[in-house]
Design a protein around this motif. Structure first.
Motif, mmCIF file in Angstrom:
data_model
loop_
_atom_site.group_PDB
_atom_site.id
_atom_site.type_symbol
_atom_site.label_atom_id
_atom_site.label_comp_id
_atom_site.label_asym_id
_atom_site.label_seq_id
_atom_site.Cartn_x
_atom_site.Cartn_y
_atom_site.Cartn_z
ATOM 1 N N UNK A 173 6.795 36.494 -70.704
ATOM 2 C CA UNK A 173 6.701 37.266 -69.477
ATOM 3 C C UNK A 173 7.793 38.324 -69.465
ATOM 4 N N UNK A 174 7.747 39.200 -68.478
ATOM 5 C CA UNK A 174 8.898 40.057 -68.219
ATOM 6 C C UNK A 174 10.041 39.179 -67.728
ATOM 7 N N UNK A 175 11.287 39.539 -68.038
ATOM 8 C CA UNK A 175 12.402 38.669 -67.660
ATOM 9 C C UNK A 175 12.515 38.479 -66.148
ATOM 10 N N UNK A 176 12.091 39.473 -65.367
ATOM 11 C CA UNK A 176 12.174 39.315 -63.912
ATOM 12 C C UNK A 176 11.239 38.219 -63.414
ATOM 13 N N UNK B 201 15.794 33.423 -71.621
ATOM 14 C CA UNK B 201 15.921 34.592 -70.754
ATOM 15 C C UNK B 201 16.577 35.698 -71.568
ATOM 16 N N UNK B 202 15.781 36.719 -71.911
ATOM 17 C CA UNK B 202 16.268 37.835 -72.720
ATOM 18 C C UNK B 202 16.574 38.996 -71.782
ATOM 19 N N UNK C 139 24.240 34.491 -75.756
ATOM 20 C CA UNK C 139 24.721 35.414 -76.781
ATOM 21 C C UNK C 139 24.384 36.842 -76.361
ATOM 22 N N UNK C 140 25.098 37.827 -76.872
ATOM 23 C CA UNK C 140 24.704 39.207 -76.603
ATOM 24 C C UNK C 140 23.319 39.475 -77.176
ATOM 25 N N UNK C 141 22.468 40.110 -76.393
ATOM 26 C CA UNK C 141 21.124 40.425 -76.892
ATOM 27 C C UNK C 141 21.185 41.303 -78.132
ATOM 28 N N UNK D 27 7.404 26.785 -75.544
ATOM 29 C CA UNK D 27 8.435 27.809 -75.399
ATOM 30 C C UNK D 27 7.976 28.828 -74.371
ATOM 31 N N UNK D 28 8.824 29.104 -73.372
ATOM 32 C CA UNK D 28 8.564 30.149 -72.387
ATOM 33 C C UNK D 28 9.733 31.118 -72.419
ATOM 34 N N UNK D 29 9.433 32.399 -72.582
ATOM 35 C CA UNK D 29 10.476 33.423 -72.651
ATOM 36 C C UNK D 29 10.199 34.524 -71.644
ATOM 37 N N UNK D 30 11.249 34.954 -70.963
ATOM 38 C CA UNK D 30 11.194 36.151 -70.139
ATOM 39 C C UNK D 30 11.987 37.225 -70.846
#
Length: 318
Positions: free
Chosen positions: A93-96, A6-7, A27-29, A61-64
């Motif tokens: 995806x978008x993080x939302x 989750x970014x 961690x901080x983005x 791997x799945x990332x928002x």
């Protein structure tokens, strides 16, 4: 091994599951994402991931990702990650969009409200439908940065109307280290980022708790603005009747959630609102498990598998 990421605009959370072993770091983005070179950012993210996993690469791997606000942006980031992970199934995806699966929902509208804000849904042909997400200067209504911006505007309007400086204005001036309200705009602009501007949002809710009429109206308008994002997506054909909201601001501030909930009763009376209290990265892990099992939700874009976009008929989990 499955990995979910989750970014967010402020924080990045990674979770990896390898059998019964689970790793989880935040961690901080800004620690890895410079937003100046996309390839460098992708490599930095994978370096942080492999550091967490001891050099092991994931099967799925799945990332928002905050900032991936169109299909083109998500697809470009997904392709860069897939090139660095040639044996991995990768979905971005978008993080939302992590909110719906994190809440156990398949179809609906996700509304994230943290450093920034955006509402996202998917059409029947997998295309992203988004409203909001324009950054603190133009939008991000109801978010941390958006509420601070609107609070400063409310102070300005109040003073222009000849009213005395009240609790909200005094708090903002003190926090920004200025003694002249005329300097509010410059002082906020000098913060340089939405994350820095949004860091002042606790002052807004503290002023509301102290009875500031200006602040109570700012929060009410923030809730209405978030509901307006939902209304626009419904008008554009967003499917389902579930709305899931989450993010660092709306989960911690009941006043904002209630304002949003109340406004939705007018613009989306038939839709059910759920407040996600769990970390959105759980949604990334739920999707990763689906992909590993060979399932592919019809409402989401196609993943990369073995470095290329998979086709409907030949995809199998690695």
């Amino acid at each position: 091994m499955l990995v979910g990421i989750d970014i967010g605009g402020t924080k990045t959370q990674m979770k990896a599951a390898n059998g019964l072993a689970v790793s989880d770091i935040s961690m901080p983005t800004s620690e890895w994402r410079a937003r100046q070179n996309a390839e460098v950012d992708a490599a930095a993210l994978i370096a942080a991931l492999t550091k967490m996993t001891g050099g092991k690469l994931p099967e799925v791997l799945v990332a928002g990702s905050h900032g991936c606000d169109t299909d083109e942006e998500c697809g470009a980031f997904q392709q860069r990650l897939a090139q660095l992970l040639p044996a991995t199934a990768v979905l971005v995806l978008n993080d939302s969009e992590l909110l719906l699966p994190a809440a156990g929902k398949d179809v609906g509208i996700s509304v994230i409200c943290g450093t920034g804000s955006i509402a996202v849904a998917r059409s029947d042909d997998r295309r992203m439908i988004a409203a909001g997400g324009w950054g603190w200067y133009l939008g991000d209504e109801g978010s941390a940065a958006g509420l601070v911006r609107e609070a400063a505007r409310a102070v300005r309007r109040s003073l222009d109307s000849g009213e005395p400086l009240e609790q909200l204005g005094r708090s903002l001036l003190q926090a920004l280290g200025i003694d002249n309200p005329v300097e509010l705009g410059r002082a906020l602009g000098d913060q340089g980022s939405a994350a820095r501007i949004g860091s002042f949002v606790p002052l807004v809710f503290a002023a509301a708790d102290a009875g500031s009429a200006l602040t109570l109206d700012v929060i009410a308008q923030g809730g209405k603005a978030l509901a307006a994002l939902v209304s626009r997506l419904i008008d554009r054909g967003a499917p389902g009747n579930d709305i899931v909201t989450g993010g660092g601001v709306i989960t911690r501030q009941p006043r904002l959630f209630e304002a949003f909930h109340s406004a939705l009763a007018t613009v989306a009376p038939d839709w059910k609102l759920t407040l996600l209290r769990e970390p959105p990265v759980i949604g990334a892990m739920a999707l990763a498990r689906q992909l590993q099992a060979g399932e592919r939700p019809a409402y989401l874009p196609l993943p990369h598998v073995a470095g290329t976009i998979s086709n409907e008929g030949d995809w199998r989990a690695a």
